[in-house]
Scaffold this motif. Structure first.
Motif, PDB file in Angstrom:
ATOM      1  N   LYS A  82     -11.046   4.244  -0.749  1.00 33.75           N
ATOM      2  CA  LYS A  82      -9.715   4.225  -1.368  1.00 33.75           C
ATOM      3  C   LYS A  82      -8.875   3.058  -0.858  1.00 33.75           C
ATOM      4  N   SER A  85      -6.307   0.831  -3.482  1.00 31.66           N
ATOM      5  CA  SER A  85      -5.314   1.709  -4.080  1.00 31.66           C
ATOM      6  C   SER A  85      -4.367   2.282  -3.030  1.00 31.66           C
ATOM      7  N   SER A  86      -4.924   2.766  -1.950  1.00 29.82           N
ATOM      8  CA  SER A  86      -4.092   3.353  -0.892  1.00 29.82           C
ATOM      9  C   SER A  86      -3.233   2.296  -0.217  1.00 29.82           C
ATOM     10  N   THR A  89      -0.192   1.515  -2.272  1.00 28.45           N
ATOM     11  CA  THR A  89       0.816   2.577  -2.166  1.00 28.45           C
ATOM     12  C   THR A  89       1.512   2.528  -0.813  1.00 28.45           C
ATOM     13  N   SER A 139       3.723   8.181  -6.299  1.00 31.75           N
ATOM     14  CA  SER A 139       2.395   7.581  -6.220  1.00 31.75           C
ATOM     15  C   SER A 139       1.642   8.085  -4.991  1.00 31.75           C
ATOM     16  N   LYS A 143      -1.871  10.362  -4.743  1.00 32.66           N
ATOM     17  CA  LYS A 143      -3.058   9.902  -4.018  1.00 32.66           C
ATOM     18  C   LYS A 143      -3.501  10.910  -2.958  1.00 32.66           C
TER      19      LYS A 143
END
Length: 146
Positions: A82, A85-86, A89, A139, A143
């Motif tokens: 991840k 994407s992580s 965020t 967001s 997640k």
């Protein structure tokens, strides 16, 4: 890429708020000589109150924002799949928090009372920060869902 996405979000929020600011100024202020805006002190007081209301709505979210950020960092350390994407965020959460801290440091409630544009800009800035908080928190919560 992540900075571009964040910049696009911020600029779209700015564009919407700019139109609101222009309409608000037209309805409450009159053109003075030398093209300056002259507004009543009650309008300035209203702006100040609106600014503080937005600020007071954002600040309680800070603790939650920081917990989410720490949880995402832990998740990132344990699950490298991840990663992008992580990290995006996490960066959004940090940006929202940093912008609020900068805004609080720079905001001057005792700015010249006649400076309507200053207070309109401050309202716009704190509104954008609120929207950054909301979007970043949402967001992060998505997640972290199992």
């Amino acid at each position: 890429m992540k900075h571009l996405i964040i910049a696009l979000i911020a600029s779209s929020i700015f564009a919407c708020n700019q139109k609101i600011k222009e309409e608000s100024t037209k309805s409450c202020c009159q053109k003075g000589s030398e093209d300056s805006l002259s507004c009543s002190s009650s309008y300035i007081d209203t702006l100040k109150n609106e600014i503080m209301t937005i600020h007071d709505a954002v600040m309680p979210k800070t603790g939650h924002l920081m917990k989410l950020r720490n949880s995402l960092k832990e998740q990132l350390n344990t699950d490298s799949s991840k990663n992008n994407s992580s990290q995006l965020t996490i960066d959004s959460l940090k940006l929202a928090h940093d912008k609020m801290m900068e805004w609080m440091q720079d905001y001057n409630v005792s700015h010249e009372v006649s400076d309507t544009i200053y207070f309109l800009n401050q309202k716009e800035n704190v509104t954008i920060i609120n929207e950054l908080y909301v979007k970043a928190i949402y967001s992060a919560e998505q997640k972290l869902k199992p």
